[in-house]
Design an enzyme around this catalytic site. Sequence first.
Site, short mmCIF file in Angstrom:
data_model
loop_
_atom_site.label_atom_id
_atom_site.label_comp_id
_atom_site.label_asym_id
_atom_site.label_seq_id
_atom_site.Cartn_x
_atom_site.Cartn_y
_atom_site.Cartn_z
N LYS A 194 91.67 26.32 -38.51
CA LYS A 194 90.54 25.40 -38.57
C LYS A 194 89.46 25.94 -37.64
CE LYS A 194 89.15 20.65 -37.81
NZ LYS A 194 89.59 19.28 -37.54
N ARG A 204 81.57 13.89 -39.76
CA ARG A 204 81.46 13.21 -38.46
C ARG A 204 80.53 12.01 -38.56
NH1 ARG A 204 81.42 18.61 -34.56
NH2 ARG A 204 83.45 19.37 -35.26
N LYS A 216 83.85 21.81 -29.86
CA LYS A 216 85.29 21.92 -30.10
C LYS A 216 85.78 23.37 -30.01
CE LYS A 216 85.72 17.58 -32.71
NZ LYS A 216 86.44 16.88 -33.80
N GLU A 232 97.87 32.30 -35.93
CA GLU A 232 98.12 30.86 -36.04
C GLU A 232 99.11 30.57 -37.17
OE1 GLU A 232 97.32 28.31 -34.29
OE2 GLU A 232 95.52 28.74 -33.14
N LYS A 247 90.33 25.95 -43.21
CA LYS A 247 89.23 24.99 -43.22
C LYS A 247 88.07 25.51 -42.40
CE LYS A 247 88.23 20.43 -41.53
NZ LYS A 247 88.72 19.27 -40.83
N SER A 273 83.00 18.71 -45.97
CA SER A 273 81.85 17.85 -46.27
C SER A 273 80.53 18.60 -46.38
CB SER A 273 81.76 16.76 -45.20
OG SER A 273 81.66 17.32 -43.91
N TYR A 312 85.99 16.72 -51.96
CA TYR A 312 85.32 15.46 -52.30
C TYR A 312 84.91 15.44 -53.77
CZ TYR A 312 85.45 15.33 -47.29
OH TYR A 312 85.91 15.36 -45.99
C1 PBG Z 1 88.93 16.02 -37.27
C2 PBG Z 1 88.62 16.40 -38.68
C3 PBG Z 1 87.37 16.90 -39.08
C4 PBG Z 1 87.44 17.09 -40.46
C5 PBG Z 1 88.72 16.71 -40.88
N1 PBG Z 1 89.45 16.29 -39.76
C6 PBG Z 1 86.13 17.14 -38.30
C7 PBG Z 1 86.16 17.83 -37.01
O1 PBG Z 1 87.03 18.63 -36.71
O2 PBG Z 1 85.25 17.55 -36.24
C8 PBG Z 1 86.29 17.60 -41.27
C9 PBG Z 1 86.35 17.47 -42.74
C10 PBG Z 1 85.06 17.65 -43.45
O3 PBG Z 1 84.02 18.07 -42.88
O4 PBG Z 1 85.04 17.38 -44.66
N2 PBG Z 1 90.20 15.88 -36.87
#
Ligand code: PBG
Length: 325
Positions: A194, A204, A216, A232, A247, A273, A312
């Site tokens: 991720k 968010r 992050k 990982e 991701k 997203s 989505y």
């Molecule tokens: C956080 C989480 C995030 C997403 C899924 N789980 C956002 C982040 O890490 O800040 C993002 C998914 C998306 O953007 O569609 N645990």
Amino acid sequence: MLSRPRRNRKSAAVRSMMQETQLGVNNLIYPLFMVDGKNIKTEIKSMPGNFRWSTDLLLKEIESCIKLGIHSFILFPAVEDGLKDKTATYSYSKKNFYLKAIREIKSRFPEITLISDVAMDPYSSDGHDGLVKNDKIINDETLPILAKMAIAQAEAGIDMVGPSDMMDGRVGYLREALDEKGFTETSIMSYTAKYASAFYGPFRDALDSAPKKGDKKTYQMDPANKKEALREALLDEAEGADFLMVKPALHYLDIIHVLKEQSQLPIAAYHVSGECAMLVAACKNGWLDYKKAMPEALLSIRRAGADAILTYFAKDYAKLIHENK
Ligand code: PBG
């Protein structure tokens, strides 16, 4: 000319015979956002066509998705600010509406696959995935909190837990904690690679879960890195993950490919997203044709090696398949 590749493209029948990649609705996982309350369906501004659902309406939405052939869902809770605290206690509270909703959905539709989110950010007053102390995200003290959250979700009947927090050692920690409580059947879909991506913005907004301070980058990965994803992946495999996830997806197709080649585990990819928002915005402007660009984007993720795609667009893709039948 001996070799004429165009001969294999000469008709729809020939093309479909030799098509190398298939994307079925069965490969898709549909993310859904949830809120506490009744009769609520609010559209998320930066994610047109996506809503925050109260459980009563969500049940109907899931039913309509099942009719279209979607059998897997990943659920995210939007939690009121007043319920957030430093240690994310609401995440495993008996009162948590998300846990109640999981129970309700599973009792109505026992045949579907429900995936959870395991991370502190929706419940944390700091907006981080782990515990914050002196502006640092503390790895080892986060693990027991994640385990409580995962166990509460397993008790509610979740089929797979989805640790999205990127803490070190969390897959092994969760596996042991779940097994100890007898949840040997609960799978782990690990957010293995991720990245600290700019493409999570709309998500968010949806959960109001942006970090209150800092970013992050000490836990999510540097977008520049590929070998680190493999590192990982090997750890998650050794720690007992059932599924590895990459991701975002579209901007990380090479990572999906590497993990698919190097791992024995199935690979999921999260078409996030921001990646969806870009395409939707271009289509709304008339610059791209949604019914053509959307399936092409999904197909490319599958071609890169994803067994499952979290997107989505799942419902729209399913509708399109039905229209084309
Ligand atoms: C956080 C989480 C995030 C997403 C899924 N789980 C956002 C982040 O890490 O800040 C993002 C998914 C998306 O953007 O569609 N645990």
